[in-house]
Motif scaffolding. Structure first.
Motif, PDB file in Angstrom:
ATOM      1  N   LEU A  39       0.835  -1.149  -0.164  1.00 40.16           N
ATOM      2  CA  LEU A  39       0.027  -0.072  -0.073  1.00 40.16           C
ATOM      3  C   LEU A  39       0.962   1.178   0.027  1.00 40.16           C
ATOM      4  O   LEU A  39       1.869   1.498   0.734  1.00 40.16           O
ATOM      5  N   ARG A  40       0.617   2.023  -0.767  1.00 38.03           N
ATOM      6  CA  ARG A  40       1.220   3.481  -0.916  1.00 38.03           C
ATOM      7  C   ARG A  40       0.450   4.631  -1.250  1.00 38.03           C
ATOM      8  O   ARG A  40      -0.507   4.421  -1.791  1.00 38.03           O
ATOM      9  N   GLU A  41       0.776   5.778  -0.708  1.00 40.02           N
ATOM     10  CA  GLU A  41       0.172   7.032  -1.195  1.00 40.02           C
ATOM     11  C   GLU A  41       0.243   7.365  -2.402  1.00 40.02           C
ATOM     12  O   GLU A  41       1.438   7.059  -3.073  1.00 40.02           O
ATOM     13  N   ALA A  42      -0.883   7.859  -2.887  1.00 40.86           N
ATOM     14  CA  ALA A  42      -0.619   8.235  -4.433  1.00 40.86           C
ATOM     15  C   ALA A  42      -0.007   9.527  -4.622  1.00 40.86           C
ATOM     16  O   ALA A  42       0.981   9.701  -5.573  1.00 40.86           O
ATOM     17  N   ALA A  43       0.081  10.447  -3.718  1.00 39.83           N
ATOM     18  CA  ALA A  43       0.876  11.569  -3.859  1.00 39.83           C
ATOM     19  C   ALA A  43       2.393  11.686  -3.204  1.00 39.83           C
ATOM     20  O   ALA A  43       2.577  10.865  -2.132  1.00 39.83           O
ATOM     21  N   GLU A  44       3.184  11.900  -3.944  1.00 40.10           N
ATOM     22  CA  GLU A  44       4.594  11.998  -3.302  1.00 40.10           C
ATOM     23  C   GLU A  44       5.125  13.346  -2.599  1.00 40.10           C
ATOM     24  O   GLU A  44       4.167  14.281  -2.740  1.00 40.10           O
ATOM     25  N   ASP A  45       5.741  13.081  -1.830  1.00 38.83           N
ATOM     26  CA  ASP A  45       6.158  14.436  -0.864  1.00 38.83           C
ATOM     27  C   ASP A  45       7.246  15.296  -1.657  1.00 38.83           C
ATOM     28  O   ASP A  45       7.631  14.919  -3.027  1.00 38.83           O
ATOM     29  N   GLN A  46       7.810  16.124  -0.996  1.00 41.30           N
ATOM     30  CA  GLN A  46       8.708  17.006  -1.708  1.00 41.30           C
ATOM     31  C   GLN A  46       9.986  16.572  -1.900  1.00 41.30           C
ATOM     32  O   GLN A  46      10.842  17.036  -2.920  1.00 41.30           O
ATOM     33  N   GLY A  47      10.300  15.265  -1.420  1.00 42.73           N
ATOM     34  CA  GLY A  47      11.609  14.738  -1.776  1.00 42.73           C
ATOM     35  C   GLY A  47      11.295  13.631  -2.791  1.00 42.73           C
ATOM     36  O   GLY A  47      12.333  12.821  -3.220  1.00 42.73           O
ATOM     37  N   GLY A  48       9.927  13.698  -3.440  1.00 40.26           N
ATOM     38  CA  GLY A  48       9.788  12.749  -4.521  1.00 40.26           C
ATOM     39  C   GLY A  48       9.539  11.349  -4.212  1.00 40.26           C
ATOM     40  O   GLY A  48       9.344  10.433  -5.029  1.00 40.26           O
ATOM     41  N   LYS A  49       9.270  10.985  -2.899  1.00 41.88           N
ATOM     42  CA  LYS A  49       8.693   9.684  -2.385  1.00 41.88           C
ATOM     43  C   LYS A  49       7.436   9.508  -2.010  1.00 41.88           C
ATOM     44  O   LYS A  49       6.826  10.762  -1.229  1.00 41.88           O
ATOM     45  N   ALA A  50       6.871   8.566  -1.902  1.00 39.53           N
ATOM     46  CA  ALA A  50       5.311   8.240  -1.443  1.00 39.53           C
ATOM     47  C   ALA A  50       5.468   7.160  -0.232  1.00 39.53           C
ATOM     48  O   ALA A  50       6.125   6.367  -0.191  1.00 39.53           O
ATOM     49  N   ASN A  51       4.876   7.698   0.662  1.00 37.06           N
ATOM     50  CA  ASN A  51       4.780   6.587   2.103  1.00 37.06           C
ATOM     51  C   ASN A  51       4.214   5.436   1.441  1.00 37.06           C
ATOM     52  O   ASN A  51       3.159   5.381   0.627  1.00 37.06           O
ATOM     53  N   ALA A  52       5.012   4.031   1.870  1.00 40.06           N
ATOM     54  CA  ALA A  52       4.444   2.881   1.515  1.00 40.06           C
ATOM     55  C   ALA A  52       4.756   1.855   2.369  1.00 40.06           C
ATOM     56  O   ALA A  52       5.776   1.986   2.988  1.00 40.06           O
ATOM     57  N   VAL A  53       3.948   0.730   2.414  1.00 41.72           N
ATOM     58  CA  VAL A  53       3.925  -0.304   3.516  1.00 41.72           C
ATOM     59  C   VAL A  53       3.740  -1.389   2.861  1.00 41.72           C
ATOM     60  O   VAL A  53       2.893  -1.603   1.695  1.00 41.72           O
ATOM     61  N   VAL A  54       4.126  -2.646   3.489  1.00 39.48           N
ATOM     62  CA  VAL A  54       4.015  -4.036   2.849  1.00 39.48           C
ATOM     63  C   VAL A  54       3.586  -4.810   4.227  1.00 39.48           C
ATOM     64  O   VAL A  54       4.206  -4.627   5.235  1.00 39.48           O
ATOM     65  N   ARG A  55       2.742  -5.774   3.955  1.00 37.56           N
ATOM     66  CA  ARG A  55       2.506  -6.819   4.972  1.00 37.56           C
ATOM     67  C   ARG A  55       2.205  -8.024   4.224  1.00 37.56           C
ATOM     68  O   ARG A  55       1.409  -8.050   3.338  1.00 37.56           O
ATOM     69  N   PHE A  56       2.825  -9.140   4.710  1.00 38.64           N
ATOM     70  CA  PHE A  56       2.461 -10.449   4.390  1.00 38.64           C
ATOM     71  C   PHE A  56       1.422 -11.401   5.470  1.00 38.64           C
ATOM     72  O   PHE A  56       1.665 -10.780   6.503  1.00 38.64           O
ATOM     73  N   THR A  57       1.000 -12.188   4.953  1.00 37.86           N
ATOM     74  CA  THR A  57       0.150 -13.205   5.734  1.00 37.86           C
ATOM     75  C   THR A  57       0.894 -13.799   6.747  1.00 37.86           C
ATOM     76  O   THR A  57       2.276 -14.013   6.512  1.00 37.86           O
ATOM     77  N   ARG A  58       0.258 -14.079   7.891  1.00 40.14           N
ATOM     78  CA  ARG A  58       1.108 -14.969   8.877  1.00 40.14           C
ATOM     79  C   ARG A  58       0.448 -16.413   9.061  1.00 40.14           C
ATOM     80  O   ARG A  58       0.709 -17.186  10.024  1.00 40.14           O
ATOM     81  N   ASP A  59      -0.696 -16.566   8.150  1.00 37.36           N
ATOM     82  CA  ASP A  59      -1.357 -18.018   7.980  1.00 37.36           C
ATOM     83  C   ASP A  59      -1.185 -18.550   6.685  1.00 37.36           C
ATOM     84  O   ASP A  59      -1.511 -18.170   5.792  1.00 37.36           O
ATOM     85  N   TRP A  60      -0.121 -19.389   6.690  1.00 34.62           N
ATOM     86  CA  TRP A  60       0.501 -20.037   5.569  1.00 34.62           C
ATOM     87  C   TRP A  60      -0.404 -21.205   5.102  1.00 34.62           C
ATOM     88  O   TRP A  60       0.102 -22.110   4.103  1.00 34.62           O
ATOM     89  N   SER A  61      -1.354 -21.546   5.889  1.00 37.37           N
ATOM     90  CA  SER A  61      -2.134 -22.750   5.582  1.00 37.37           C
ATOM     91  C   SER A  61      -2.784 -22.920   4.127  1.00 37.37           C
ATOM     92  O   SER A  61      -2.664 -24.074   3.399  1.00 37.37           O
ATOM     93  N   ARG A  62      -2.933 -21.998   3.148  1.00 37.79           N
ATOM     94  CA  ARG A  62      -3.498 -22.117   2.015  1.00 37.79           C
ATOM     95  C   ARG A  62      -2.364 -22.096   1.004  1.00 37.79           C
ATOM     96  O   ARG A  62      -2.333 -23.085  -0.131  1.00 37.79           O
ATOM     97  N   VAL A  63      -1.355 -21.706   1.370  1.00 38.74           N
ATOM     98  CA  VAL A  63       0.150 -21.740   0.551  1.00 38.74           C
ATOM     99  C   VAL A  63       0.585 -23.272   0.718  1.00 38.74           C
ATOM    100  O   VAL A  63       0.879 -23.762  -0.375  1.00 38.74           O
ATOM    101  N   ARG A  64       0.450 -23.767   1.874  1.00 30.27           N
ATOM    102  CA  ARG A  64       0.771 -25.343   1.968  1.00 30.27           C
ATOM    103  C   ARG A  64      -0.325 -26.205   1.296  1.00 30.27           C
ATOM    104  O   ARG A  64       0.121 -27.265   0.734  1.00 30.27           O
ATOM    105  N   CYS A  65      -1.359 -25.802   1.384  1.00 32.02           N
ATOM    106  CA  CYS A  65      -2.522 -26.731   0.433  1.00 32.02           C
ATOM    107  C   CYS A  65      -2.077 -26.626  -1.072  1.00 32.02           C
ATOM    108  O   CYS A  65      -2.371 -27.741  -1.495  1.00 32.02           O
ATOM    109  N   MET A  66      -1.672 -25.471  -1.337  1.00 29.42           N
ATOM    110  CA  MET A  66      -1.413 -25.491  -2.894  1.00 29.42           C
ATOM    111  C   MET A  66      -0.097 -25.906  -3.168  1.00 29.42           C
ATOM    112  O   MET A  66       0.156 -26.598  -4.261  1.00 29.42           O
ATOM    113  N   ASP A  67       0.927 -25.813  -2.277  1.00 29.27           N
ATOM    114  CA  ASP A  67       2.087 -26.510  -2.787  1.00 29.27           C
ATOM    115  C   ASP A  67       3.020 -26.659  -1.155  1.00 29.27           C
ATOM    116  O   ASP A  67       3.397 -26.039  -0.472  1.00 29.27           O
TER     117      ASP A  67
END
Length: 286
Positions: free
Chosen positions: A30-58
């Motif tokens: 997720l990131r902000e659409a607008a950039e700050d004066q330094g040319g950067k946009a606030n951005a964050v990432v998060r992954f799941t903590r429940d890998w059960s569906r991944v294990r089921c697929m692979d």
């Protein structure tokens, strides 16, 4: 009501078989659409903590690599949040086409944290059943530890699943949950490496004994390789005080705590995590 912030988000997908095209969402950027004066946009990432569906697929999915990928993406975003190309390059280089990122979608956020949690619930996390089995033991402690470090804004800056073999000897299977290194000016003792391990004392105390056994070698290795002092912290569940039938469990709990403290491992409970995370925030200058 405060104005909402225009944002855009991308879903991170695990695709074990590119030919079939089957996938499961494992994270959100997720990131902000607008950039700050330094040319950067606030951005964050998060992954799941429940890998059960991944294990089921692979069943052979490399979950450790997928978990580590979250930190790598966070670092790329921190260095160049306004451009997703570095993230795409990372995904291509890491697991070929097995991990993919969708096209951007627009959203309006009251704040980044709340919006990220909402997107995770909508697109990533599996539906919870009413009588879901309660997570206990080490998994519960590790989850609580991560939650507090995330609230403090330092989880993305920390090392995860640190291989003890880097400091002890080849073949050592222990992985330390997370840790970070302080700046030499952050403490009066110079550079300090702080490592944190979730240790459950509800059942047997073998994990506590193993952690205590490895402590001297870990300290020597960190001092030798990183020229820093190592501080180890074990996070445990609070002691349960009950009737006489629980005396044996209480004795095991005390034995585990004392075994670690004899090796100068700091032992804290879940109620201490907020203070531990706040210390990390101050030392990492977030």
């Amino acid at each position: 009501m405060a104005d909402r912030v225009p944002c855009e988000f991308f879903l991170i997908r695990y695709v074990p078989d590119v030919v079939k095209g089957e996938f499961t969402n494992i994270g959100v950027v997720l990131r902000e659409a607008a950039e700050d004066q330094g040319g950067k946009a606030n951005a964050v990432v998060r992954f799941t903590r429940d890998w059960s569906r991944v294990r089921c697929m692979d069943a052979d999915a490399d979950l450790a690599l997928l978990e580590a990928l979250e930190g790598e993406i966070a670092e790329r975003l921190r260095l160049g949040a306004a451009d997703t190309k570095p993230v795409l390059t990372l995904l291509e280089d890491t697991l070929s086409n097995s991990v993919q990122m969708t096209e951007a979608r627009a959203s309006l956020a009251e704040n980044m944290t709340a919006e990220l949690e909402q997107l995770m619930r909508m697109y990533v996390e599996p539906l919870k059943v009413k009588r879901e089995r309660r997570t206990t033991g080490r998994a519960a402690i590790a989850g609580a530890m991560r939650n507090e470090f995330e609230r403090a804004g330092v989880w993305g800056l920390m090392r995860k699943r640190i291989a003890a073999s880097l400091y002890t000897r080849p073949g050592d299977p222990m992985k330390i949950d997370c840790g970070y290194r302080t700046d030499a000016t952050a403490t009066s003792a110079g550079s300090v490496v702080r490592m944190f391990q979730a240790v459950s004392l509800e059942g047997d105390v073998e994990a506590a004994k193993g952690f205590a056994y490895s402590a001297p070698q870990l300290r020597e290795g960190v001092e030798r390789l990183e020229s820093a002092r190592l501080e180890l912290t074990a996070v445990v569940e609070p002691v349960k005080r009950g009737n006489s039938e629980e005396d044996e469990a209480l004795e095991r709990y005390r034995f585990g705590v004392e075994a670690m403290e004899r090796e100068a491992i700091r032992v804290v409970t879940l109620s201490d995590l907020a203070r531990v995370a706040e210390t990390a925030r101050l030392e990492l200058r977030v």
